[in-house]
Design an enzyme around this catalytic site. Structure first.
Site, PDB file in Angstrom:
ATOM      1  N   HIS A 141     -19.339  28.578 -53.747  1.00 53.45           N
ATOM      2  CA  HIS A 141     -18.161  28.985 -53.372  1.00 53.45           C
ATOM      3  C   HIS A 141     -17.744  27.635 -52.270  1.00 53.45           C
ATOM      4  CE1 HIS A 141     -15.100  31.788 -51.736  1.00 53.45           C
ATOM      5  NE2 HIS A 141     -15.179  30.820 -50.713  1.00 53.45           N
ATOM      6  N   GLU A 142     -18.634  27.340 -51.561  1.00 54.62           N
ATOM      7  CA  GLU A 142     -17.896  26.174 -50.674  1.00 54.62           C
ATOM      8  C   GLU A 142     -18.050  25.017 -51.398  1.00 54.62           C
ATOM      9  OE1 GLU A 142     -17.058  26.995 -47.857  1.00 54.62           O
ATOM     10  OE2 GLU A 142     -17.727  28.884 -47.690  1.00 54.62           O
ATOM     11  N   HIS A 145     -14.707  24.603 -52.915  1.00 55.68           N
ATOM     12  CA  HIS A 145     -13.551  24.312 -52.084  1.00 55.68           C
ATOM     13  C   HIS A 145     -13.715  22.523 -51.893  1.00 55.68           C
ATOM     14  CE1 HIS A 145     -12.116  27.854 -50.544  1.00 55.68           C
ATOM     15  NE2 HIS A 145     -13.330  28.411 -49.942  1.00 55.68           N
ATOM     16  N   HIS A 151      -8.652  30.080 -52.608  1.00 51.50           N
ATOM     17  CA  HIS A 151      -9.130  31.311 -52.849  1.00 51.50           C
ATOM     18  C   HIS A 151      -8.439  32.172 -54.068  1.00 51.50           C
ATOM     19  CE1 HIS A 151     -10.946  30.869 -48.771  1.00 51.50           C
ATOM     20  NE2 HIS A 151     -11.887  31.088 -49.550  1.00 51.50           N
ATOM     21  N   TYR A 198     -12.539  37.045 -52.440  1.00 47.70           N
ATOM     22  CA  TYR A 198     -13.476  37.447 -51.065  1.00 47.70           C
ATOM     23  C   TYR A 198     -13.607  38.900 -51.828  1.00 47.70           C
ATOM     24  CZ  TYR A 198     -12.958  33.996 -47.726  1.00 47.70           C
ATOM     25  OH  TYR A 198     -12.873  33.134 -47.074  1.00 47.70           O
TER      26      TYR A 198
HETATM   27 ZN   LIG Z   1     -13.836  30.211 -49.402  1.00 41.46          ZN
END
Ligand SMILES: [Zn+2]
Length: 249
Positions: A141-142, A145, A151, A198
């Site tokens: 996930h990071e 980014h 998101h 999320y």
């Molecule tokens: Zn995030």
């Protein structure tokens, strides 16, 4: 002794579930959308699903990285296994930095899990706190980014797929659910399974009880990024679409 044990079990069963450390590490109240430290070349309020501008992508799809001294050997192998998901399914290549001027520095002794979005120039940090971020899904996930993605639940079209229950969101955290203003479509529809989505109790006033992100489709159960073991196929497709002019296939 038995009675004491029974009482303790009853007490635990009746209590509100504690927020998992993996969640508090990711849902940082002082960061944009919980885990974004900054955005390459962008003004806050002009965010989008994927970054606009080829200059904010990693040239050639190559992302040089270094590990900070804090990252131990177990953590390094976990992070490399997350990078392998990119290598197996996308054109992105994480390479150990030699002399490149633009690169990511991965540290495990900063607070929380967070990244910048896109390449900001020079050294940019990706924080993977030993306390709460060492999950393969969180790392993917990071890193996603860092290569230019926002998101899934903040996509411009998200209201057709999820309802944000603001009455259950912690006071002052409502902006964590702002939709992307300028949304760059990168070839895939909304996907509940995205590693950039999320979970259902993000920024909830009561973890495990008060839902903040509720799928329109009642059959869908959202899972947290840290509970996922790989990116969704739609994530991989979007990465390859975003980098189609950068990568040499
Ligand atoms: Zn995030």
């Amino acid at each position: 002794m038995l009675l004491v044990t029974l009482l303790a079990v009853v007490a635990v069963a009746g209590a509100t579930p504690a927020v998992p450390r993996a969640a508090t590490a990711m849902y940082n109240p002082d960061l944009f959308q919980g885990d974004i430290k900054g955005i390459a070349g962008q003004e806050p309020g002009k965010e989008r699903a994927a970054i606009l501008g080829e200059q904010y992508l990693w040239p050639g799809g190559v992302v040089p990285y270094v590990f900070g001294n804090s990252v131990n050997s177990y953590e390094r192998s976990l992070i490399i296994s997350a990078m392998d998901d990119f290598h197996a399914r996308t054109c992105i290549r994480f390479v150990e930095r030699t002399s490149q001027s633009n690169y990511i520095e991965i540290v495990s002794n900063d607070s929380g899990c967070w990244s910048y979005v896109g390449t900001i120039g020079g050294k940019q940090r990706v924080s993977l706190d030993s306390n709460g971020c060492m999950y393969k899904g969180t790392v993917i996930h990071e890193l996603m980014h860092a290569i230019g993605f926002y998101h899934e639940h903040c996509r411009n079209d998200r209201d057709s797929y999820v309802t944000i229950h603001y009455e259950n969101v912690q006071a002052g955290m409502e902006s964590q659910f702002n939709k992307d203003t300028y949304w760059q479509y990168v070839g895939e529809g909304y996907n509940y399974e995205s590693i950039m989505h999320y979970g259902t109790y993000a920024f909830s006033v009561q973890w495990g009880v008060a839902k903040t992100i509720v799928p329109t489709d009642p059959n869908v159960i959202l899972t947290e990024a840290y509970d996922k073991l790989q990116m969704a196929q739609s994530d991989a497709n979007q990465i390859n679409n975003l980098y189609r002019n950068q990568c040499s296939f």
